[in-house]
Design a protein around this motif. Structure first.
Motif, PDB file in Angstrom:
ATOM      1  N   CYS A  14      -1.138  -9.180  -8.136  1.00  0.00           N
ATOM      2  CA  CYS A  14      -1.169  -9.074  -6.688  1.00  0.00           C
ATOM      3  C   CYS A  14      -1.958 -10.246  -6.104  1.00  0.00           C
ATOM      4  O   CYS A  14      -3.060 -10.551  -6.564  1.00  0.00           O
ATOM      5  N   CYS A  17      -5.359  -8.765  -4.203  1.00  0.00           N
ATOM      6  CA  CYS A  17      -6.569  -8.237  -4.844  1.00  0.00           C
ATOM      7  C   CYS A  17      -6.639  -8.571  -6.325  1.00  0.00           C
ATOM      8  O   CYS A  17      -7.552  -8.122  -7.010  1.00  0.00           O
ATOM      9  N   ASN A  19      -5.010  -7.437  -8.696  1.00  0.00           N
ATOM     10  CA  ASN A  19      -4.626  -6.340  -9.569  1.00  0.00           C
ATOM     11  C   ASN A  19      -3.351  -6.725 -10.319  1.00  0.00           C
ATOM     12  O   ASN A  19      -2.432  -7.294  -9.742  1.00  0.00           O
ATOM     13  N   CYS A  33       1.382  -2.718  -4.264  1.00  0.00           N
ATOM     14  CA  CYS A  33       0.187  -2.729  -5.098  1.00  0.00           C
ATOM     15  C   CYS A  33      -0.501  -1.374  -5.010  1.00  0.00           C
ATOM     16  O   CYS A  33      -0.676  -0.825  -3.925  1.00  0.00           O
ATOM     17  N   VAL A  35      -3.507  -0.778  -5.578  1.00  0.00           N
ATOM     18  CA  VAL A  35      -4.897  -0.928  -5.132  1.00  0.00           C
ATOM     19  C   VAL A  35      -4.970  -1.195  -3.634  1.00  0.00           C
ATOM     20  O   VAL A  35      -5.680  -0.516  -2.901  1.00  0.00           O
ATOM     21  N   CYS A  36      -4.205  -2.180  -3.167  1.00  0.00           N
ATOM     22  CA  CYS A  36      -4.350  -2.595  -1.773  1.00  0.00           C
ATOM     23  C   CYS A  36      -3.071  -2.414  -0.953  1.00  0.00           C
ATOM     24  O   CYS A  36      -3.040  -2.778   0.217  1.00  0.00           O
TER      25      CYS A  36
HETATM   26 ZN   LIG Z   1      -3.413  -5.645  -4.425  1.00  0.00          ZN
END
Ligand SMILES: [Zn+2]
Length: 56
Positions: A14, A17, A19, A33, A35-36
């Motif tokens: 990503c 971030c 990830n 993603c 995570v974000c």
């Molecule tokens: Zn991300």
């Protein structure tokens, strides 16, 4: 010769971030993603367009 038409998972980093996430290269739905929530892949006519950085 690299065969782009085979179905496989690719690891994508990503850009938001960093990830790393495995996504299907023929995803038929948007992949975000975990995570974000940045968009990592969008479906096109059969082959997903990968928006992140593909890791080898
Ligand atoms: Zn991300």
């Amino acid at each position: 010769m690299f065969r782009e038409n085979i179905s496989k998972f690719v690891k994508v980093k990503c850009s938001g971030c960093n990830n790393e996430q495995n996504i299907f290269n023929k995803a038929s739905t948007k992949v975000e993603c975990l995570v974000c929530n940045k968009l990592l892949a969008t479906p096109t006519g059969g082959k997903a367009k990968i928006l992140g950085e593909i890791q080898s």
